[in-house]
Design an enzyme around this catalytic site. Structure first.
Site, mmCIF file in Angstrom:
data_model
loop_
_atom_site.group_PDB
_atom_site.id
_atom_site.type_symbol
_atom_site.label_atom_id
_atom_site.label_comp_id
_atom_site.label_asym_id
_atom_site.label_seq_id
_atom_site.Cartn_x
_atom_site.Cartn_y
_atom_site.Cartn_z
ATOM 1 N N GLU A 1 0.828 -1.201 0.000
ATOM 2 C CA GLU A 1 0.000 0.000 0.000
ATOM 3 C C GLU A 1 0.866 1.257 0.000
ATOM 4 O O GLU A 1 2.092 1.196 0.134
ATOM 5 C CB GLU A 1 -0.949 -0.037 1.207
ATOM 6 N N CYS B 1 -2.176 -4.712 -5.420
ATOM 7 C CA CYS B 1 -2.669 -5.956 -4.819
ATOM 8 C C CYS B 1 -1.572 -7.024 -4.805
ATOM 9 O O CYS B 1 -0.680 -7.042 -5.666
ATOM 10 C CB CYS B 1 -3.832 -6.515 -5.626
ATOM 11 N N GLU C 1 -1.796 -10.054 -5.717
ATOM 12 C CA GLU C 1 -1.791 -10.876 -6.927
ATOM 13 C C GLU C 1 -0.896 -10.267 -8.003
ATOM 14 O O GLU C 1 -0.073 -10.949 -8.622
ATOM 15 C CB GLU C 1 -3.214 -11.005 -7.505
ATOM 16 N N CYS D 1 -9.652 -8.682 -7.365
ATOM 17 C CA CYS D 1 -10.326 -7.527 -7.966
ATOM 18 C C CYS D 1 -10.303 -7.640 -9.496
ATOM 19 O O CYS D 1 -9.576 -8.456 -10.071
ATOM 20 C CB CYS D 1 -9.659 -6.228 -7.512
ATOM 21 N N CYS E 1 -6.835 -7.339 -11.245
ATOM 22 C CA CYS E 1 -5.997 -8.546 -11.106
ATOM 23 C C CYS E 1 -6.522 -9.659 -12.009
ATOM 24 O O CYS E 1 -5.742 -10.414 -12.596
ATOM 25 C CB CYS E 1 -5.954 -9.009 -9.658
HETATM 26 N N1 THU Z 1 -6.110 -6.556 -2.038
HETATM 27 C C1 THU Z 1 -5.298 -7.502 -2.563
HETATM 28 O O1 THU Z 1 -4.082 -7.458 -2.391
HETATM 29 N N2 THU Z 1 -5.864 -8.494 -3.272
HETATM 30 C C2 THU Z 1 -7.207 -8.672 -3.431
HETATM 31 O O2 THU Z 1 -7.626 -9.630 -4.073
HETATM 32 C C3 THU Z 1 -8.145 -7.708 -2.860
HETATM 33 C C4 THU Z 1 -7.550 -6.526 -2.240
HETATM 34 C C5 THU Z 1 -5.507 -5.494 -1.226
HETATM 35 C C6 THU Z 1 -5.504 -4.126 -1.815
HETATM 36 C C7 THU Z 1 -5.410 -3.276 -0.564
HETATM 37 O O3 THU Z 1 -4.058 -3.201 -0.164
HETATM 38 C C8 THU Z 1 -6.157 -4.069 0.475
HETATM 39 O O4 THU Z 1 -6.201 -5.413 0.000
HETATM 40 C C9 THU Z 1 -7.569 -3.590 0.760
HETATM 41 O O5 THU Z 1 -8.301 -3.471 -0.395
#
Ligand code: THU
Length: 157
Positions: free
Chosen positions: A64, A73, A75, A112, A115
């Protein structure tokens, strides 16, 4: 006009004993990766692990940023690194796991849209299915034999 149906096949498991040895190893790598997520804003720790055709496992997690859209993300962190390091290996399976800081999250995390699109392109380029394992903190989950289950009618150029 004719009505058509999409048949999307996937598998449900209730515990890790239902997974074969390689998949069990992969989901454990995804859990391990989640423990090193950089998620100070959402406090949602996502870990991913991919198995390549040479049997190497690559881990990644969500990264983040204070400028929120700059984060990425788990993924895509994992897939982009794996593809940059081993461009000629097929990505056979990706395992994804998430938990929050107070351990109240009990569900599988489903990737998401962005991804899914990245996974779709990887699968299309490698011409071999990219399997997806989604594991919950209670060790239940689902196995998708291909990205087509997550993203039917995917965009391609
Ligand atoms: N996030 C992921 O890393 N993968 C997902 O499949 C869904 C969301 C992360 C993005 C962000 O850092 C946090 O989860 C909250 O959305």
């Amino acid at each position: 006009m004719k009505k058509e149906y999409l048949g999307l096949e996937y598998y449900i498991f209730d515990n890790l004993e239902e997974l074969d040895k390689k998949d069990k190893e992969l989901v454990k790598n995804a859990i391990d990766a989640s423990t090193r997520a950089y998620a100070p804003y959402s406090k949602f720790h996502v870990g991913a692990a991919v198995r390549l055709s040479n049997d190497i496992i690559i881990q990644g997690n969500n990264q983040e940023n204070a400028a929120y859209p700059s984060g990425l993300c788990a993924e895509r962190v994992t897939l982009f690194y794996a593809h940059s390091r081993y461009p000629n290996e097929v990505i056979v399976t990706i395992a994804i796991y998430a938990n929050n800081e107070d351990n109240t999250y009990k569900d599988i995390v489903t990737p998401c849209g962005a991804c899914r699109q990245v996974m779709a392109e990887i699968q299309s380029a490698q011409k071999k299915p990219l399997r997806v394992i989604l594991l919950s903190p209670t060790n239940s989950g689902i196995i998708l034999p291909s990205i087509d289950v997550l993203l039917p009618f995917q965009f391609e150029l």
